[in-house]
Scaffold this motif. Structure first.
Motif, PDB file in Angstrom:
ATOM      1  N   ASN A  93       0.983  -1.303   0.381  1.00 23.49           N
ATOM      2  CA  ASN A  93      -0.242   0.303  -0.015  1.00 23.49           C
ATOM      3  C   ASN A  93       0.870   1.364  -0.018  1.00 23.49           C
ATOM      4  O   ASN A  93       2.135   1.237   1.291  1.00 23.49           O
ATOM      5  N   ALA A  94       0.867   2.544  -0.790  1.00 23.11           N
ATOM      6  CA  ALA A  94       1.441   3.439  -0.974  1.00 23.11           C
ATOM      7  C   ALA A  94       1.680   4.070   0.150  1.00 23.11           C
ATOM      8  O   ALA A  94       2.586   4.545   0.302  1.00 23.11           O
ATOM      9  N   ASP A  95       0.893   4.260   1.773  1.00 23.38           N
ATOM     10  CA  ASP A  95       0.565   4.623   2.783  1.00 23.38           C
ATOM     11  C   ASP A  95       1.426   4.312   3.826  1.00 23.38           C
ATOM     12  O   ASP A  95       1.400   4.134   4.988  1.00 23.38           O
ATOM     13  N   ILE A  96       2.414   2.998   3.343  1.00 18.81           N
ATOM     14  CA  ILE A  96       3.033   2.126   3.983  1.00 18.81           C
ATOM     15  C   ILE A  96       4.137   3.450   4.431  1.00 18.81           C
ATOM     16  O   ILE A  96       4.653   3.421   5.354  1.00 18.81           O
ATOM     17  N   SER A  97       4.573   4.347   3.529  1.00 21.40           N
ATOM     18  CA  SER A  97       5.654   5.181   3.925  1.00 21.40           C
ATOM     19  C   SER A  97       5.217   6.009   5.338  1.00 21.40           C
ATOM     20  O   SER A  97       5.942   6.602   5.349  1.00 21.40           O
ATOM     21  N   SER A  98       3.097   6.079   5.868  1.00 21.42           N
ATOM     22  CA  SER A  98       2.460   7.095   6.428  1.00 21.42           C
ATOM     23  C   SER A  98       3.473   6.317   8.116  1.00 21.42           C
ATOM     24  O   SER A  98       3.521   7.154   9.090  1.00 21.42           O
ATOM     25  N   VAL A  99       4.026   5.558   7.974  1.00 16.47           N
ATOM     26  CA  VAL A  99       4.497   5.008   9.289  1.00 16.47           C
ATOM     27  C   VAL A  99       5.427   5.264  10.438  1.00 16.47           C
ATOM     28  O   VAL A  99       6.800   5.684   9.591  1.00 16.47           O
ATOM     29  N   PRO A 100       5.734   5.918  11.824  1.00 19.93           N
ATOM     30  CA  PRO A 100       6.629   6.773  12.069  1.00 19.93           C
ATOM     31  C   PRO A 100       8.027   5.636  11.890  1.00 19.93           C
ATOM     32  O   PRO A 100       7.631   4.297  12.032  1.00 19.93           O
ATOM     33  N   ALA A 101       8.855   6.431  11.850  1.00 20.26           N
ATOM     34  CA  ALA A 101      10.041   6.047  12.010  1.00 20.26           C
ATOM     35  C   ALA A 101       9.999   4.418  13.040  1.00 20.26           C
ATOM     36  O   ALA A 101      10.841   3.674  12.782  1.00 20.26           O
ATOM     37  N   PRO A 102       9.652   4.926  14.303  1.00 21.68           N
ATOM     38  CA  PRO A 102       9.879   4.624  15.584  1.00 21.68           C
ATOM     39  C   PRO A 102       9.221   2.984  15.354  1.00 21.68           C
ATOM     40  O   PRO A 102       9.800   1.785  15.839  1.00 21.68           O
ATOM     41  N   PHE A 103       8.465   2.585  14.266  1.00 17.83           N
ATOM     42  CA  PHE A 103       7.656   1.205  14.208  1.00 17.83           C
ATOM     43  C   PHE A 103       7.531   0.914  12.899  1.00 17.83           C
ATOM     44  O   PHE A 103       7.039  -0.160  12.224  1.00 17.83           O
ATOM     45  N   ALA A 104       8.314   1.337  11.806  1.00 12.13           N
ATOM     46  CA  ALA A 104       8.384   1.285  10.552  1.00 12.13           C
ATOM     47  C   ALA A 104       9.202  -0.602  10.897  1.00 12.13           C
ATOM     48  O   ALA A 104       8.837  -0.726   9.836  1.00 12.13           O
ATOM     49  N   PRO A 105      10.434  -0.753  11.434  1.00 18.01           N
ATOM     50  CA  PRO A 105      11.172  -1.628  11.711  1.00 18.01           C
ATOM     51  C   PRO A 105      10.094  -2.862  11.382  1.00 18.01           C
ATOM     52  O   PRO A 105      10.777  -4.349  11.244  1.00 18.01           O
ATOM     53  N   LEU A 106       8.913  -2.989  12.481  1.00 15.52           N
ATOM     54  CA  LEU A 106       7.835  -3.579  12.307  1.00 15.52           C
ATOM     55  C   LEU A 106       6.920  -4.296  11.403  1.00 15.52           C
ATOM     56  O   LEU A 106       6.287  -4.827  11.756  1.00 15.52           O
ATOM     57  N   ALA A 107       6.833  -2.791  10.503  1.00 15.01           N
ATOM     58  CA  ALA A 107       5.315  -3.663   9.284  1.00 15.01           C
ATOM     59  C   ALA A 107       6.218  -4.362   8.447  1.00 15.01           C
ATOM     60  O   ALA A 107       6.906  -4.692   8.241  1.00 15.01           O
ATOM     61  N   ALA A 108       4.668  -5.206   8.329  1.00 18.58           N
ATOM     62  CA  ALA A 108       5.462  -7.068   8.196  1.00 18.58           C
ATOM     63  C   ALA A 108       4.073  -6.826   6.402  1.00 18.58           C
ATOM     64  O   ALA A 108       3.651  -6.554   6.743  1.00 18.58           O
ATOM     65  N   ASP A 109       4.929  -7.744   5.602  1.00 19.51           N
ATOM     66  CA  ASP A 109       3.812  -8.249   4.869  1.00 19.51           C
ATOM     67  C   ASP A 109       3.675 -10.081   5.196  1.00 19.51           C
ATOM     68  O   ASP A 109       4.413 -10.437   5.739  1.00 19.51           O
ATOM     69  N   ALA A 110       2.502  -9.653   5.577  1.00 15.17           N
ATOM     70  CA  ALA A 110       1.553 -11.229   5.660  1.00 15.17           C
ATOM     71  C   ALA A 110       1.407 -11.875   4.635  1.00 15.17           C
ATOM     72  O   ALA A 110       1.267 -13.068   5.048  1.00 15.17           O
ATOM     73  N   ARG A 111       2.015 -11.720   3.593  1.00 16.31           N
ATOM     74  CA  ARG A 111       2.171 -13.071   2.520  1.00 16.31           C
ATOM     75  C   ARG A 111       0.496 -13.775   2.696  1.00 16.31           C
ATOM     76  O   ARG A 111       0.635 -15.004   2.200  1.00 16.31           O
ATOM     77  N   LEU A 112      -0.334 -13.018   1.736  1.00 15.37           N
ATOM     78  CA  LEU A 112      -1.533 -13.274   2.025  1.00 15.37           C
ATOM     79  C   LEU A 112      -2.093 -12.548   0.822  1.00 15.37           C
ATOM     80  O   LEU A 112      -2.215 -11.271   0.047  1.00 15.37           O
ATOM     81  N   LEU A 113      -2.149 -13.235  -0.585  1.00 15.47           N
ATOM     82  CA  LEU A 113      -3.476 -12.529  -1.606  1.00 15.47           C
ATOM     83  C   LEU A 113      -4.864 -13.105  -2.050  1.00 15.47           C
ATOM     84  O   LEU A 113      -4.876 -13.772  -1.688  1.00 15.47           O
ATOM     85  N   PHE A 114      -5.554 -12.285  -2.387  1.00 10.20           N
ATOM     86  CA  PHE A 114      -6.982 -12.780  -2.448  1.00 10.20           C
ATOM     87  C   PHE A 114      -7.507 -12.318  -3.532  1.00 10.20           C
ATOM     88  O   PHE A 114      -6.279 -11.870  -4.513  1.00 10.20           O
ATOM     89  N   VAL A 115      -8.540 -12.711  -4.060  1.00  8.17           N
ATOM     90  CA  VAL A 115      -8.773 -13.543  -5.953  1.00  8.17           C
ATOM     91  C   VAL A 115     -10.098 -14.133  -5.652  1.00  8.17           C
ATOM     92  O   VAL A 115     -10.987 -14.904  -4.945  1.00  8.17           O
ATOM     93  N   LEU A 116     -10.741 -13.730  -6.526  1.00  6.29           N
ATOM     94  CA  LEU A 116     -12.462 -13.396  -6.833  1.00  6.29           C
ATOM     95  C   LEU A 116     -12.305 -15.048  -7.523  1.00  6.29           C
ATOM     96  O   LEU A 116     -11.908 -15.367  -8.503  1.00  6.29           O
ATOM     97  N   ALA A 117     -13.533 -16.167  -6.401  1.00  6.96           N
ATOM     98  CA  ALA A 117     -13.461 -17.197  -6.838  1.00  6.96           C
ATOM     99  C   ALA A 117     -13.928 -17.626  -7.992  1.00  6.96           C
ATOM    100  O   ALA A 117     -14.385 -17.023  -8.859  1.00  6.96           O
ATOM    101  N   THR A 118     -13.615 -18.537  -8.830  1.00  7.58           N
ATOM    102  CA  THR A 118     -13.930 -18.675 -10.674  1.00  7.58           C
ATOM    103  C   THR A 118     -14.889 -20.174 -11.203  1.00  7.58           C
ATOM    104  O   THR A 118     -15.123 -20.250 -11.799  1.00  7.58           O
ATOM    105  N   THR A 119     -14.691 -21.168  -9.491  1.00  5.07           N
ATOM    106  CA  THR A 119     -15.352 -21.737  -9.682  1.00  5.07           C
ATOM    107  C   THR A 119     -16.674 -22.118  -8.167  1.00  5.07           C
ATOM    108  O   THR A 119     -16.097 -21.839  -6.884  1.00  5.07           O
ATOM    109  N   ASP A 120     -17.579 -21.909  -8.683  1.00  2.02           N
ATOM    110  CA  ASP A 120     -18.831 -22.656  -7.886  1.00  2.02           C
ATOM    111  C   ASP A 120     -18.380 -23.743  -6.636  1.00  2.02           C
ATOM    112  O   ASP A 120     -17.508 -24.633  -7.438  1.00  2.02           O
ATOM    113  N   PRO A 121     -19.200 -23.862  -5.404  1.00  3.27           N
ATOM    114  CA  PRO A 121     -19.317 -25.139  -5.311  1.00  3.27           C
ATOM    115  C   PRO A 121     -19.761 -26.298  -5.707  1.00  3.27           C
ATOM    116  O   PRO A 121     -19.672 -27.508  -5.537  1.00  3.27           O
TER     117      PRO A 121
END
Length: 529
Positions: A93-121
């Protein structure tokens, strides 16, 4: 404007904890399941359990439940929310740069991707969206929106899909989620239609899609950052790197906001699990990511699939892309992959496509370092596509790069694939996705796979390791016939011709274009003309 469209200015109004407490009161089994989930999370976060590798791609179904036409949100608005989720959970996200410097090293990539389903049940093709008209003016946190019988829509199997219900919520409620361990029939996330995505019916200050980010955090077992103890300092979100704070923050606090003796940095109010406005919450922490990953390894292990954490590309096409790339390649990316480019490309290919493709490249590189190949068809890639020159040169190139581009066929996608923005699933293969660096997954981003299936073991630049082949010289050609990089130049010339041919056929996506540019610059560094 109806009352349900007016959010109280100072309140995010999440109903997750109210639902959690109701389930604790009504279902003894829920309490037992929650205890096991927390015990699993504790062990996982203490490093006694291995996290799943790579990224997890989760299929999403959005159930739009509406009474008025305005509440029946558009596909574009839904797409905007999916894009926001992918940015927020990958820390792009573009606004990740707004994290204050003391907290910036703690910001993390959750390694999650979301996609609309292509097949129903039932196995039928779907766009991942259901639409249900209702007589209900405004739903509450009682889960009635999640069932056909109560004016809502039945969810899809919660072990296969993330169910998101978008509907009118009453009483200023923005959304709520069900923690893992609850009933399967009601599992998922609910968001009011005025806080979903960043366009259409989305209304400030909750108009940037962060309500869904917040609620999916709950769905993945995150608590509110202040520990849900009111305004006291004794609550806990069970995450070590989020400072203790005295209750929820709202609006747009100024840094530092000190409470509970947590100075000098104070509250981490910019965290997605606080109650601030959408334009103020911008990050998850490493500890929160570990807790979410523990949830994916435990109670939600059945959902989603593990895919490569390929680098997230900028929005395509880049603003400075050449016109040829914008008009021709985007047209190709918007279509489904063709089965046989030589037979089915037709009128949609670039107009400058040669009548006959290059069928055979020489098995041995020319002695002049590839200059003749360059004259016969290798084009310099668009200069504006990538301004960065490669810091190092690739390691291994194929011994036999000959290939018939007309026989290149995209393969059926395997279980683990890479999905380029705007393009259908492409073959990657296990070796293309494994991290060759010490430490394995998560330490160094895995390089993306080549966008087409190669006919020979030619290793494209994007999969190279960054070192020249063993024994190859990086000196420009000399007249004495010494080992001066001629063979390496020849191999680069053949690879450049290959990239140029694929470009003429309209088969290079943005990654391929970038790889072409990098290979060209490496060729010039080796003394190519």
């Amino acid at each position: 404007m109806s009352e349900e469209m007016n959010h109280p200015r100072g309140c995010r109004c999440c109903g997750t904890m109210a639902l959690h407490r109701r389930l604790l009161d009504e279902d003894p089994g829920y309490a037992r399941r929650r205890a096991r989930i927390e015990e699993h999370a504790f062990r996982a976060m203490r490093g006694t359990m291995a996290q799943r590798p790579g990224c997890t791609r989760i299929p999403v179904v959005v159930h739009v439940v509406y009474k008025t036409d305005a509440q029946n949100i558009s596909r574009e608005q839904i797409d905007s929310q999916i894009e926001i989720l992918n940015q927020d959970f990958r820390k792009t996200n573009a606004d990740i740069s707004s994290v204050p410097a003391p907290f910036a090293p703690l910001a993390a990539d959750a390694r999650l991707l979301f996609v609309l389903a292509t097949t129903d049940p039932d196995g039928n093709a779907t766009d991942g969206i259901t639409r249900t008209q209702t007589e209900v003016s405004g739903f509450s946190g009682d889960d009635k929106v999640k069932a056909d019988a109560t004016g809502g829509k039945d969810g899809w199997p919660s072990d296969e899909y993330l169910n998101i219900w978008v509907c009118p919520l009453s009483g200023g409620l923005l959304g709520y989620a069900q923690f893992p361990g609850g009933p399967a029939a009601t599992d998922g996330v609910v968001v009011t239609y005025t806080a979903f995505g960043n366009m259409g019916t989305a209304q400030a200050p909750f108009n940037l899609g962060r309500t869904a980010t917040h609620e999916i955090g709950h769905w993945l077992n995150l608590f509110h950052i202040w520990g849900d103890d009111g305004t006291g300092c004794s609550g806990s979100d069970f995450v070590d790197d989020t400072p203790n704070q005295g209750g929820a923050n709202v609006g747009k606090p100024s840094f530092p906001k000190v409470s509970c003796d947590n100075g000098p940095n104070g509250d981490m109010f910019m965290n997605y699990m606080d109650y601030v406005d959408d334009d103020t919450m911008v990050m998850f922490t490493e500890g929160q990511v570990a807790r979410m990953q523990a949830c994916l390894d435990g109670p939600r292990s059945a959902i989603g699939e593990t895919v490569s954490c390929t680098p997230v590309l900028p929005k395509f096409p880049p603003k400075d892309s050449p016109k040829e790339l914008t008009k021709e390649i985007v047209k190709e990316l918007a279509k489904d992959p063709i089965k046989d480019p030589a037979k089915e490309t037709g009128k949609e290919l670039p107009k400058d496509r040669p009548k006959e493709v290059i069928k055979d490249f020489p098995k041995e590189g020319p002695k002049d370092g590839g200059k003749e190949l360059l004259k016969d068809g290798i084009k310099e890639p668009p200069k504006e596509l990538s301004k960065e020159k490669p810091k190092e040169l690739p390691k291994d190139l194929a011994k036999d790069p000959g290939v018939d581009p007309g026989k290149i066929k995209p393969l059926d996608p395997p279980k683990q694939v890479y999905e380029a923005p705007g393009k259908a699933l492409l073959e990657g293969g296990k070796q293309a996705f494994e991290n060759p660096q010490p430490g394995g997954w998560g330490s160094v981003p895995v390089q993306p796979a080549m966008p087409v299936q190669l006919g020979t073991p030619l290793q494209p630049f994007v999969l190279a390791t960054g070192q020249p082949p063993a024994g190859a010289s990086l000196k420009p050609p000399t007249s004495d016939g010494a080992d001066n990089g001629q063979a390496l130049l020849a191999e680069y010339a053949q690879m450049l011709a290959y990239y140029a041919q694929l470009h003429q056929m309209g088969m290079l996506d943005q990654q391929g274009m970038m790889a072409w540019q990098q290979a060209w610059e490496a060729y010039l560094q080796l003394g190519g003309q």
